[in-house]
Design a protein around this motif. Sequence first.
Motif, PDB file in Angstrom:
ATOM      1  N   HIS A 280       6.505 -11.773  -5.360  1.00  0.00           N
ATOM      2  CA  HIS A 280       5.830 -12.519  -4.589  1.00  0.00           C
ATOM      3  C   HIS A 280       5.297 -12.326  -3.385  1.00  0.00           C
ATOM      4  O   HIS A 280       4.409 -12.861  -2.773  1.00  0.00           O
ATOM      5  CB  HIS A 280       6.748 -13.992  -4.792  1.00  0.00           C
ATOM      6  CG  HIS A 280       7.090 -14.463  -5.987  1.00  0.00           C
ATOM      7  ND1 HIS A 280       8.359 -14.868  -6.519  1.00  0.00           N
ATOM      8  CD2 HIS A 280       6.627 -14.711  -7.070  1.00  0.00           C
ATOM      9  CE1 HIS A 280       8.559 -15.080  -7.488  1.00  0.00           C
ATOM     10  NE2 HIS A 280       7.219 -15.023  -8.045  1.00  0.00           N
ATOM     11  N   VAL A 281       6.164 -11.789  -2.492  1.00  0.00           N
ATOM     12  CA  VAL A 281       5.898 -11.173  -0.940  1.00  0.00           C
ATOM     13  C   VAL A 281       6.317  -9.719  -0.838  1.00  0.00           C
ATOM     14  O   VAL A 281       7.295  -9.427  -1.592  1.00  0.00           O
ATOM     15  CB  VAL A 281       7.081 -12.063  -0.425  1.00  0.00           C
ATOM     16  CG1 VAL A 281       6.610 -11.659   1.225  1.00  0.00           C
ATOM     17  CG2 VAL A 281       6.668 -13.538  -0.404  1.00  0.00           C
ATOM     18  N   GLY A 282       5.430  -9.146  -0.311  1.00  0.00           N
ATOM     19  CA  GLY A 282       5.758  -7.593   0.063  1.00  0.00           C
ATOM     20  C   GLY A 282       5.776  -7.212   1.643  1.00  0.00           C
ATOM     21  O   GLY A 282       4.856  -7.809   2.250  1.00  0.00           O
ATOM     22  N   PHE A 283       6.886  -6.425   1.753  1.00  0.00           N
ATOM     23  CA  PHE A 283       6.918  -6.237   3.101  1.00  0.00           C
ATOM     24  C   PHE A 283       6.439  -4.741   3.417  1.00  0.00           C
ATOM     25  O   PHE A 283       7.208  -3.816   2.989  1.00  0.00           O
ATOM     26  CB  PHE A 283       8.372  -6.074   3.574  1.00  0.00           C
ATOM     27  CG  PHE A 283       8.730  -7.777   3.635  1.00  0.00           C
ATOM     28  CD1 PHE A 283       8.416  -8.676   4.587  1.00  0.00           C
ATOM     29  CD2 PHE A 283       9.564  -8.321   2.736  1.00  0.00           C
ATOM     30  CE1 PHE A 283       8.755  -9.961   4.675  1.00  0.00           C
ATOM     31  CE2 PHE A 283      10.125  -9.754   2.590  1.00  0.00           C
ATOM     32  CZ  PHE A 283       9.623 -10.460   3.541  1.00  0.00           C
ATOM     33  N   ILE A 284       5.510  -4.703   3.772  1.00  0.00           N
ATOM     34  CA  ILE A 284       4.794  -3.067   4.059  1.00  0.00           C
ATOM     35  C   ILE A 284       4.507  -2.557   5.150  1.00  0.00           C
ATOM     36  O   ILE A 284       3.814  -3.312   5.978  1.00  0.00           O
ATOM     37  CB  ILE A 284       3.274  -3.265   3.052  1.00  0.00           C
ATOM     38  CG1 ILE A 284       3.748  -3.663   1.688  1.00  0.00           C
ATOM     39  CG2 ILE A 284       2.605  -1.913   2.968  1.00  0.00           C
ATOM     40  CD1 ILE A 284       2.467  -4.201   0.667  1.00  0.00           C
ATOM     41  N   ARG A 285       4.614  -1.259   5.318  1.00  0.00           N
ATOM     42  CA  ARG A 285       4.438  -0.645   6.559  1.00  0.00           C
ATOM     43  C   ARG A 285       3.063   0.082   6.439  1.00  0.00           C
ATOM     44  O   ARG A 285       2.792   0.840   5.525  1.00  0.00           O
ATOM     45  CB  ARG A 285       5.378   0.419   7.161  1.00  0.00           C
ATOM     46  CG  ARG A 285       6.547  -0.151   7.281  1.00  0.00           C
ATOM     47  CD  ARG A 285       7.746   1.060   7.245  1.00  0.00           C
ATOM     48  NE  ARG A 285       8.027   1.313   8.719  1.00  0.00           N
ATOM     49  CZ  ARG A 285       9.055   2.261   9.045  1.00  0.00           C
ATOM     50  NH1 ARG A 285       9.448   2.962   8.001  1.00  0.00           N
ATOM     51  NH2 ARG A 285       8.957   2.473  10.157  1.00  0.00           N
ATOM     52  N   GLY A 286       1.900  -0.143   7.302  1.00  0.00           N
ATOM     53  CA  GLY A 286       0.667   0.267   7.286  1.00  0.00           C
ATOM     54  C   GLY A 286      -0.363  -0.712   6.651  1.00  0.00           C
ATOM     55  O   GLY A 286       0.045  -1.774   6.075  1.00  0.00           O
ATOM     56  N   ASP A 287      -1.688  -0.432   6.885  1.00  0.00           N
ATOM     57  CA  ASP A 287      -2.677  -1.357   6.430  1.00  0.00           C
ATOM     58  C   ASP A 287      -3.287  -1.037   5.158  1.00  0.00           C
ATOM     59  O   ASP A 287      -3.714   0.325   4.785  1.00  0.00           O
ATOM     60  CB  ASP A 287      -3.789  -1.248   7.430  1.00  0.00           C
ATOM     61  CG  ASP A 287      -3.461  -1.668   8.780  1.00  0.00           C
ATOM     62  OD1 ASP A 287      -2.505  -2.528   9.044  1.00  0.00           O
ATOM     63  OD2 ASP A 287      -4.059  -1.141   9.627  1.00  0.00           O
ATOM     64  N   TYR A 288      -3.424  -1.860   4.215  1.00  0.00           N
ATOM     65  CA  TYR A 288      -3.988  -1.849   2.982  1.00  0.00           C
ATOM     66  C   TYR A 288      -4.835  -2.748   2.736  1.00  0.00           C
ATOM     67  O   TYR A 288      -4.724  -4.173   2.986  1.00  0.00           O
ATOM     68  CB  TYR A 288      -2.666  -1.676   2.038  1.00  0.00           C
ATOM     69  CG  TYR A 288      -1.888  -0.678   1.839  1.00  0.00           C
ATOM     70  CD1 TYR A 288      -1.794   0.469   0.931  1.00  0.00           C
ATOM     71  CD2 TYR A 288      -0.616  -0.685   2.700  1.00  0.00           C
ATOM     72  CE1 TYR A 288      -1.143   1.698   1.015  1.00  0.00           C
ATOM     73  CE2 TYR A 288       0.171   0.535   2.775  1.00  0.00           C
ATOM     74  CZ  TYR A 288      -0.170   1.629   1.910  1.00  0.00           C
ATOM     75  OH  TYR A 288       0.754   2.754   1.884  1.00  0.00           O
ATOM     76  N   PRO A 289      -5.948  -2.606   1.978  1.00  0.00           N
ATOM     77  CA  PRO A 289      -6.965  -3.656   1.712  1.00  0.00           C
ATOM     78  C   PRO A 289      -6.404  -4.911   0.844  1.00  0.00           C
ATOM     79  O   PRO A 289      -5.286  -4.268  -0.095  1.00  0.00           O
ATOM     80  CB  PRO A 289      -7.917  -3.142   0.829  1.00  0.00           C
ATOM     81  CG  PRO A 289      -7.232  -1.850   0.234  1.00  0.00           C
ATOM     82  CD  PRO A 289      -6.436  -1.482   1.129  1.00  0.00           C
ATOM     83  N   TRP A 290      -6.509  -6.118   1.207  1.00  0.00           N
ATOM     84  CA  TRP A 290      -5.754  -7.251   0.572  1.00  0.00           C
ATOM     85  C   TRP A 290      -6.725  -8.443   0.784  1.00  0.00           C
ATOM     86  O   TRP A 290      -7.082  -8.782   1.775  1.00  0.00           O
ATOM     87  CB  TRP A 290      -4.472  -7.443   1.200  1.00  0.00           C
ATOM     88  CG  TRP A 290      -3.428  -8.542   0.609  1.00  0.00           C
ATOM     89  CD1 TRP A 290      -3.197  -9.461   1.102  1.00  0.00           C
ATOM     90  CD2 TRP A 290      -3.040  -8.357  -0.712  1.00  0.00           C
ATOM     91  NE1 TRP A 290      -2.569 -10.307   0.391  1.00  0.00           N
ATOM     92  CE2 TRP A 290      -2.271  -9.743  -0.720  1.00  0.00           C
ATOM     93  CE3 TRP A 290      -3.004  -7.528  -1.458  1.00  0.00           C
ATOM     94  CZ2 TRP A 290      -1.598  -9.906  -2.066  1.00  0.00           C
ATOM     95  CZ3 TRP A 290      -2.360  -7.727  -2.833  1.00  0.00           C
ATOM     96  CH2 TRP A 290      -1.515  -8.856  -3.261  1.00  0.00           C
TER      97      TRP A 290
END
Length: 289
Positions: free
Chosen positions: A142-152
Amino acid sequence: MNLRDWEIIHALYERKNITRAARTLFISQPALTARVKQIEEYFGCQIILRERRGIQFTPEGEYLAKQAVNVLKQQEQIRSDVLSMKDNLGGTLKLGASNFFSKYKLPKILGDFRKIYPNVEFQVLSGWSEDIYRKMADRDVHVGFIRGDYPWRGRRDVLFEETLCVASTEPFEWMDLHKMTQINYKTDRKLIALVEDWWNENFDYPPNVGLRVDQVDTCKEMIINGLGYGIVPDLIVDDDPSIYKKTLKNPDGEPIIRKTWMYYDQDSVSVNTIGAFLRYIHSIDVKRL
C-alpha cells in the motif's frame, strides 16, 4: 472452488513440492493430494505433473497459479477495506521499505502507530529501493518508503534528505582520495550511479577499491577500524564523532543529496487504515527518529 483451494494452488506453485506445500498449509500430504485431484476434476484438466524432484505445472496450472495470486490479493484487500470501515481501525497494512528505512526508521514508526491503532496488522517487505518500487508498481504494497527518484503516477512525498559524504577516520585532501583504500558495499543502482558520476567528474583515475562488503553498516564498521574510507549517506555516520567527513558536491558547488520518499496511490487515501497511516507519517519528523 473456495479460498482454500486457491491457497493450495498458490502454495504448490511457490514450493514446487507437495510435501513442502502440505507443511506450509498445515495439512497432511494425502489430504493435499486428494484436494488437488478434486480441483483438477472441477476444471477438467491436469494442473500439475509429478516428477522425481517435485512437481511441474501444466500450462493450465500456470494460468491458475497466476489467478490464485489475484484472488488472494483481492480477498485480503476486501478484508482490509471492511475492517477499516469500522470506527476502530483494523485490517492489514502492507508496507515496503528500503533496507535503511526498515532498520533505522520503520520499527519506531510502527511501534508508535500501533499504540494509537492496536488492531492494525502489518506486512513489511524490505529490500533495495528499486525492488520496493517494483512492489509498488505491482500493487503488492500500500505504501512504499523509497530512497531515490523513480517515475510514479500516484502520490509521493519527500520525508527527508541526506547528503552523500566521504567518511574516514583520518583527515584527507581530495587530491589524495584516489590513492586511499575505498571500502565498497552493496547498494541500489541509483546510488551507485550517483557516486560513479561524481567520481568521474572529479578524478581521472579509478578508485582504489581494497575491500568489498555486503552492506553499508558493515562498511561503517570497517571505516571505524581504520581499514579505509567509504562514500555513504551522512545519516549513517553522523552519530560517530570519530569519523571525519567531507560532503560530495556537484560542479556548481552544491551538496549532492539523496531524498527518501513515501510513495502511495491517491485512491488509497480514502481507505481508512491507509489514510490514517499516511496522516500519521505526515505529522511526524521522520528524519529525527
